[in-house]
Design a protein around this motif. Structure first.
Motif, PDB file in Angstrom:
ATOM      1  N   GLY A 114      28.064 -68.202  22.839  1.00  0.00           N
ATOM      2  CA  GLY A 114      28.256 -67.325  23.798  1.00  0.00           C
ATOM      3  C   GLY A 114      28.625 -65.940  23.254  1.00  0.00           C
ATOM      4  N   VAL A 115      28.320 -65.652  21.992  1.00  0.00           N
ATOM      5  CA  VAL A 115      28.781 -64.284  21.286  1.00  0.00           C
ATOM      6  C   VAL A 115      28.049 -63.371  22.038  1.00  0.00           C
ATOM      7  CG1 VAL A 115      29.382 -65.306  19.241  1.00  0.00           C
ATOM      8  CG2 VAL A 115      27.311 -64.568  19.643  1.00  0.00           C
ATOM      9  N   ASP A 116      28.582 -62.222  22.293  1.00  0.00           N
ATOM     10  CA  ASP A 116      27.927 -60.990  23.245  1.00  0.00           C
ATOM     11  C   ASP A 116      27.403 -59.956  21.970  1.00  0.00           C
ATOM     12  OD1 ASP A 116      30.411 -60.070  22.313  1.00  0.00           O
ATOM     13  OD2 ASP A 116      30.766 -59.031  24.199  1.00  0.00           O
ATOM     14  N   VAL A 117      27.084 -60.291  20.810  1.00  0.00           N
ATOM     15  CA  VAL A 117      26.663 -59.647  19.815  1.00  0.00           C
ATOM     16  C   VAL A 117      25.040 -59.958  19.215  1.00  0.00           C
ATOM     17  CG1 VAL A 117      28.857 -58.711  19.101  1.00  0.00           C
ATOM     18  CG2 VAL A 117      27.610 -60.588  17.699  1.00  0.00           C
ATOM     19  N   GLN A 118      24.246 -59.020  18.647  1.00  0.00           N
ATOM     20  CA  GLN A 118      23.089 -59.327  18.106  1.00  0.00           C
ATOM     21  C   GLN A 118      23.423 -60.410  16.994  1.00  0.00           C
ATOM     22  OE1 GLN A 118      20.595 -56.089  17.081  1.00  0.00           O
ATOM     23  NE2 GLN A 118      19.582 -57.341  15.292  1.00  0.00           N
ATOM     24  N   ILE A 119      22.608 -61.259  16.692  1.00  0.00           N
ATOM     25  CA  ILE A 119      22.549 -62.348  16.013  1.00  0.00           C
ATOM     26  C   ILE A 119      21.231 -62.280  14.890  1.00  0.00           C
ATOM     27  CG2 ILE A 119      22.550 -64.849  15.207  1.00  0.00           C
ATOM     28  CD1 ILE A 119      23.849 -65.350  17.992  1.00  0.00           C
ATOM     29  N   GLU A 120      21.598 -62.033  13.572  1.00  0.00           N
ATOM     30  CA  GLU A 120      20.377 -62.050  12.626  1.00  0.00           C
ATOM     31  C   GLU A 120      20.803 -63.110  11.545  1.00  0.00           C
ATOM     32  OE1 GLU A 120      17.975 -59.980  11.820  1.00  0.00           O
ATOM     33  OE2 GLU A 120      18.409 -58.518  13.335  1.00  0.00           O
ATOM     34  N   SER A 121      19.846 -63.991  11.529  1.00  0.00           N
ATOM     35  CA  SER A 121      19.864 -65.152  10.722  1.00  0.00           C
ATOM     36  C   SER A 121      19.213 -64.912   9.176  1.00  0.00           C
ATOM     37  CB  SER A 121      19.368 -66.531  11.324  1.00  0.00           C
ATOM     38  OG  SER A 121      17.917 -66.266  11.460  1.00  0.00           O
ATOM     39  N   TRP A 122      19.431 -65.642   8.357  1.00  0.00           N
ATOM     40  CA  TRP A 122      18.878 -65.500   7.063  1.00  0.00           C
ATOM     41  C   TRP A 122      18.544 -66.975   6.408  1.00  0.00           C
ATOM     42  CZ3 TRP A 122      21.363 -67.696   2.748  1.00  0.00           C
ATOM     43  CH2 TRP A 122      22.747 -68.312   3.133  1.00  0.00           C
ATOM     44  N   GLY A 123      17.277 -67.119   5.746  1.00  0.00           N
ATOM     45  CA  GLY A 123      16.933 -68.391   5.291  1.00  0.00           C
ATOM     46  C   GLY A 123      17.480 -68.829   3.842  1.00  0.00           C
ATOM     47  N   GLU A 124      17.263 -70.022   3.559  1.00  0.00           N
ATOM     48  CA  GLU A 124      17.760 -70.520   2.136  1.00  0.00           C
ATOM     49  C   GLU A 124      17.637 -69.637   0.868  1.00  0.00           C
ATOM     50  OE1 GLU A 124      20.135 -72.578   2.100  1.00  0.00           O
ATOM     51  OE2 GLU A 124      19.938 -74.197   3.649  1.00  0.00           O
ATOM     52  N   VAL A 125      16.523 -68.894   1.009  1.00  0.00           N
ATOM     53  CA  VAL A 125      15.904 -68.186  -0.379  1.00  0.00           C
ATOM     54  C   VAL A 125      16.312 -66.680  -0.066  1.00  0.00           C
ATOM     55  CG1 VAL A 125      14.316 -70.071  -1.118  1.00  0.00           C
ATOM     56  CG2 VAL A 125      13.432 -68.085   0.222  1.00  0.00           C
ATOM     57  N   ASP A 126      16.947 -66.207   1.061  1.00  0.00           N
ATOM     58  CA  ASP A 126      17.141 -64.884   1.234  1.00  0.00           C
ATOM     59  C   ASP A 126      18.686 -64.478   0.536  1.00  0.00           C
ATOM     60  OD1 ASP A 126      14.593 -64.873   2.859  1.00  0.00           O
ATOM     61  OD2 ASP A 126      15.762 -65.193   4.600  1.00  0.00           O
ATOM     62  N   ASP A 127      18.723 -63.109   0.388  1.00  0.00           N
ATOM     63  CA  ASP A 127      19.964 -62.885  -0.186  1.00  0.00           C
ATOM     64  C   ASP A 127      20.853 -62.256   1.284  1.00  0.00           C
ATOM     65  OD1 ASP A 127      22.144 -61.383  -1.173  1.00  0.00           O
ATOM     66  OD2 ASP A 127      21.042 -60.338  -2.532  1.00  0.00           O
ATOM     67  N   PRO A 128      21.913 -63.000   1.516  1.00  0.00           N
ATOM     68  CA  PRO A 128      22.603 -62.561   2.717  1.00  0.00           C
ATOM     69  C   PRO A 128      23.439 -61.124   2.607  1.00  0.00           C
ATOM     70  CG  PRO A 128      23.415 -64.429   1.953  1.00  0.00           C
ATOM     71  CD  PRO A 128      22.379 -64.236   1.015  1.00  0.00           C
ATOM     72  N   PHE A 129      23.754 -60.881   1.225  1.00  0.00           N
ATOM     73  CA  PHE A 129      24.638 -59.961   0.896  1.00  0.00           C
ATOM     74  C   PHE A 129      23.689 -58.762   1.015  1.00  0.00           C
ATOM     75  CE2 PHE A 129      26.572 -63.343  -0.966  1.00  0.00           C
ATOM     76  CZ  PHE A 129      27.900 -63.515  -0.282  1.00  0.00           C
ATOM     77  N   ALA A 130      22.591 -58.887   0.710  1.00  0.00           N
ATOM     78  CA  ALA A 130      21.658 -57.867   0.828  1.00  0.00           C
ATOM     79  C   ALA A 130      21.273 -57.273   2.330  1.00  0.00           C
ATOM     80  CB  ALA A 130      20.020 -57.734   0.088  1.00  0.00           C
ATOM     81  N   LEU A 131      21.390 -58.458   3.323  1.00  0.00           N
ATOM     82  CA  LEU A 131      21.127 -58.283   4.719  1.00  0.00           C
ATOM     83  C   LEU A 131      22.305 -57.372   5.228  1.00  0.00           C
ATOM     84  CD1 LEU A 131      19.695 -58.568   7.313  1.00  0.00           C
ATOM     85  CD2 LEU A 131      20.670 -60.876   7.535  1.00  0.00           C
ATOM     86  N   VAL A 132      23.481 -57.846   4.879  1.00  0.00           N
ATOM     87  CA  VAL A 132      24.653 -57.134   5.086  1.00  0.00           C
ATOM     88  C   VAL A 132      24.695 -55.619   4.853  1.00  0.00           C
ATOM     89  CG1 VAL A 132      27.145 -56.978   4.976  1.00  0.00           C
ATOM     90  CG2 VAL A 132      25.987 -59.277   5.371  1.00  0.00           C
TER      91      VAL A 132
END
Length: 359
Positions: free
Chosen positions: A68-86
């Protein structure tokens, strides 16, 4: 106003352009999401201006939504770079605050992803909000306090000489769940000489008749708030005279601290009041730890009730009051209650008898 919006305003006032929060109590406090501390990155990106984003692994997206979070959610896949997304969400922020419990590997990965940003600790900012409990949080702490009191009231079912600390501890752990907690955070059963070690947990020592036993227990309820209470028991027999003398002093010290603690006094002064009683009786060197710690979504958080902490206590601050006296190699004793400052003074959330209980 939501908690993350309050944090956002504080960040802006402190010159922090974005706050980055990974799984832990701060994330739960700000969003309500109890994220698993996985090797895959979960991170709340909270800019000082604009809308926040919760970055989650794709396989955790459903859990994040269900929370129930009230913020936008962005997901990343197994071969993605989550730090680049941040980094893309942070943009050209000059100063980034990271939560105090962020893994070092993530701190360095974010430093590489954001080479122009200055990293600072952001936990102090969130603690400034968390230190003053709102009414629903105090209700949750009351419920937790009542639940752990019910466990202490049942101690006669399990604690007796001839059983090991570990056997007694297992029964206590089951009762912590049965009486309303979601998780068991710790069980200390310190019998005889083990009671002189404040953070002793459990051992295979057989409890002997006449042993003083320190029982310090706590858990977390489904609301996410913690309990923590210590009481002292005698496993039959008669009370050792030296122990009886020290215990009377300890009761007086803890009572003096409960009577002193209220909004407007310093954390250090609460510690000093009890320490003076114990020192005057000749046991000063045997009180070897601070008087207490804050409590909420973590068992230990601000404010700390300790010498040198000149923080003035205020309405909504919740903390333990737990002086102790420890005779190395013989026995120990500690009396602990959780209390919360109110407009009228102090509300004590644990109310089982504080006297030594002979079982």
């Amino acid at each position: 106003m939501s908690r993350w919006r309050k944090a956002q305003k504080l960040a802006a006032s402190r010159g922090i352009d974005a706050l980055l929060v990974t799984p832990g109590a701060d994330l739960r406090y700000l969003t309500g999401y109890v994220a698993l501390p996985l090797e895959r990155l979960t991170c709340l990106v909270l800019p000082a201006e604009g809308d926040p984003t919760l970055v989650v692994p794709a396989l955790e997206r459903s859990a994040a939504i269900a929370s129930g979070v009230d913020v936008q959610i962005e997901s990343w896949g197994e071969v993605d770079d989550p730090f680049a997304l941040v980094a893309s969400l942070v943009g050209d922020a000059a100063t980034v605050g990271v939560d105090d419990h962020m893994w070092a590997s993530r701190v360095f990965a974010l430093r590489s992803a954001l080479p122009l940003a200055r990293q600072v600790l952001g936990g102090e900012l969130v603690q400034e909000l968390r230190i003053r409990k709102e009414s629903d949080e105090i209700d949750a702490l009351r419920d937790a306090g009542l639940a752990i009191d019910r466990v202490h009231s049942r101690m006669g079912e399990w604690l007796r000489h001839g059983r090991t600390e570990r056997e007694v501890g297992a029964d206590i752990a089951r009762a912590i769940i049965d009486e309303g907690h979601e998780t068991v955070d710790f069980v200390i059963v310190g019998s005889g000489p083990n009671g002189a070690s404040p953070h002793h947990e459990l051992s295979d020592r057989v409890i002997q008749e006449g042993d003083p036993v320190v029982v310090d227990i706590g858990g977390t309820t489904s609301a996410g708030y913690c309990s923590d209470s210590t009481r002292n028991y005698l496993a039959g027999g008669t009370v050792p005279p030296q122990y009886a003398e020290a215990y009377a002093v300890l009761e007086a010290a803890q009572q003096a601290q409960r009577e002193h603690a209220r909004p407007g006094v310093t954390a250090a002064s609460v510690d000093a009041v009890g320490r003076a009683v114990i020192a005057e009786a000749g046991f000063g060197d045997l009180f070897i730890h601070r008087t207490g710690h804050g409590i909420g979504q973590e068992t230990h958080e601000e404010p700390y009730i300790v010498e040198g902490n000149e923080l003035v206590l205020g309405d909504g601050m919740a903390f333990s009051i737990e002086p102790g006296i420890y005779f190395d190699g013989l026995f120990g004793a500690r009396i602990e209650d959780i209390a919360v400052c109110t407009e009228d003074g102090l509300e004590v959330l644990n109310n089982t008898p504080r006297q030594l209980r002979v079982l």
